[in-house]
Design an enzyme around this catalytic site. Structure first.
Site, PDB file in Angstrom:
ATOM      1  N   ASP A 166      27.797  39.882  39.547  1.00 41.16           N
ATOM      2  CA  ASP A 166      28.855  39.114  38.898  1.00 41.16           C
ATOM      3  C   ASP A 166      28.552  38.980  37.402  1.00 41.16           C
ATOM      4  O   ASP A 166      27.494  38.491  37.015  1.00 41.16           O
ATOM      5  CB  ASP A 166      28.926  37.728  39.551  1.00 41.16           C
ATOM      6  N   LYS A 208      42.123  38.311  27.521  1.00 42.11           N
ATOM      7  CA  LYS A 208      43.374  38.711  28.158  1.00 42.11           C
ATOM      8  C   LYS A 208      44.375  37.565  28.033  1.00 42.11           C
ATOM      9  O   LYS A 208      44.061  36.407  28.334  1.00 42.11           O
ATOM     10  CB  LYS A 208      43.147  39.049  29.631  1.00 42.11           C
ATOM     11  N   ASP A 246      29.044  45.482  36.817  1.00 40.86           N
ATOM     12  CA  ASP A 246      30.352  45.528  37.476  1.00 40.86           C
ATOM     13  C   ASP A 246      30.142  45.841  38.953  1.00 40.86           C
ATOM     14  O   ASP A 246      29.276  46.642  39.303  1.00 40.86           O
ATOM     15  CB  ASP A 246      31.249  46.596  36.855  1.00 40.86           C
ATOM     16  N   GLY A 255      34.683  52.885  30.249  1.00 42.11           N
ATOM     17  CA  GLY A 255      35.324  53.204  28.974  1.00 42.11           C
ATOM     18  C   GLY A 255      34.573  52.654  27.780  1.00 42.11           C
ATOM     19  O   GLY A 255      34.370  53.350  26.777  1.00 42.11           O
TER      20      GLY A 255
END
Length: 358
Positions: free
Chosen positions: A261, A307, A241, A225
């Protein structure tokens, strides 16, 4: 004018209230917040009207994280009877001896119930504007530098009247940036990075700071995205990823996918301009890794997400950003930082850092 009305994302009223009280206290403005869960707005009532107006004038609105819009309330809650919603607004505006307003916004909370008021808001705007102009409250033509008059609808029969100033408010209706999802993008997360670019990078600098041919790294890229926004701008992207990337991105020839990683990857060359990161990890860990990238000179500019936990969201943001900035400052790194809870964010805050050249 002893009250402020601020807009926020539904469910983040406590964070907006805590942030508002923190920032106001730094200006020696004290008071209390009135809020209701999932209402998408907060009212701050100050003990000192003059102090509140100084705070409203001098605090830079762009420094808020969780607050989308703020306005000085001109009245208590207005009753807006269905047979004549205009008269109470006009009466309240004239009671405050308002004049010289350049534009009108009829807005509503960003909630499911609030969105049902959108049709009423549209229908009410033109006749209300005409009445306010006839009464001398508003200028005869819209003026971008004149004060903005807001009618914030709580329901079809009630609302608040407030005032904001274009040099220190959100220029967006309801404080919301609405973007169209590109159907070819691999995920809706693409809108987060697009909004971040628009929010943090002045449009007249896009040619130099979002230029074709730039090298970029996307940590936690799958399915792509955020990579999509970089490819869209003709950048060359290293996508980091362990998961799969969208084939449509790989077919562009602009993406190199490394299944490693994100906390261990180090670029082979110091030619990366953009580092972007939307990894689902603890915010402390992400911030520490981004700081390392900046200090080591592995990138020139970065946008990343933090997050947030379900509890202590505001406190977590403060703590993580304080530790992040301390890490940069101890390394002698000079920078400009912006952080916002963007419209397309959910349980996260987006951070932008640009080095300041000596």
């Amino acid at each position: 004018m002893k009250q402020l009305l601020v807009y926020c994302r539904a469910g983040f009223e406590k964070e907006a209230a805590a942030e508002l009280q923190d920032q106001a206290a730094a200006f020696a403005v004290f008071g209390f917040c009135k809020l209701k869960a999932n209402s998408a707005f907060v009212i701050f009532e100050a003990y000192d009207s003059e102090a509140l107006q100084r705070f409203y004038r001098d605090f830079d609105f762009q420094h808020f994280i969780f607050i989308r819009q703020w306005l000085l309330l001109l009245s208590s809650e207005l009753e807006l009877p269905a047979q004549d919603r205009i008269a109470p607004v006009l009466q309240a505006a004239l009671a405050e001896e308002l004049s010289g307003c350049g534009s009108l916004r009829v807005e509503f909370p960003d909630t499911n119930d609030g969105k049902t008021l959108s049709t009423l808001a549209r229908k009410l705007t033109v006749p209300l504007r005409q009445s306010l102009r006839q009464a001398g409250v508003m200028l005869q033509k819209e003026h971008k530098r004149a004060p903005v008059l807001h009618l914030f609808l709580l329901s079809g029969t009630s609302g608040y009247l407030g005032l904001s100033y274009p040099e220190n408010n959100s220029a967006l209706e309801n404080g919301i940036m609405r973007l169209k999802f590109p159907p070819e993008a691999p995920s809706r997360s693409t809108l987060k990075l697009e909004e971040a670019f628009i929010t943090f990078i002045p449009k007249d600098e896009w040619e130099t700071r979002l230029a074709p041919g730039m090298q970029a790294v996307d940590l936690g890229a799958c399915p792509g995205g955020w990579t999509y926004q970089l490819v869209k701008r003709s950048m060359m992207v290293t996508a980091i990823d362990n998961g799969p990337m969208a084939e449509s991105l790989m077919e562009t020839g602009q993406v190199k996918h490394l299944m490693v990683d994100g906390f261990k990857f180090v670029p082979a060359k110091k030619n990366v301009y953009w580092l972007v990161c939307d990894m689902i990890e603890q915010p402390q860990r992400v911030a520490a890794r981004i700081a390392q990238w900046l200090i080591q000179g592995w990138c020139q500019e970065t946008i990343f997400n933090l997050k947030l936990p379900m509890k202590r969201r505001y406190e977590t943001v403060k703590e993580v950003l304080a530790a992040f900035e301390q890490q940069l400052q101890e390394a002698g790194f000079r920078y400009q930082l912006q952080a916002r809870h963007l419209y397309h964010d959910r349980e996260e805050v987006t951070v932008h850092v640009q080095p300041i050249k000596r």
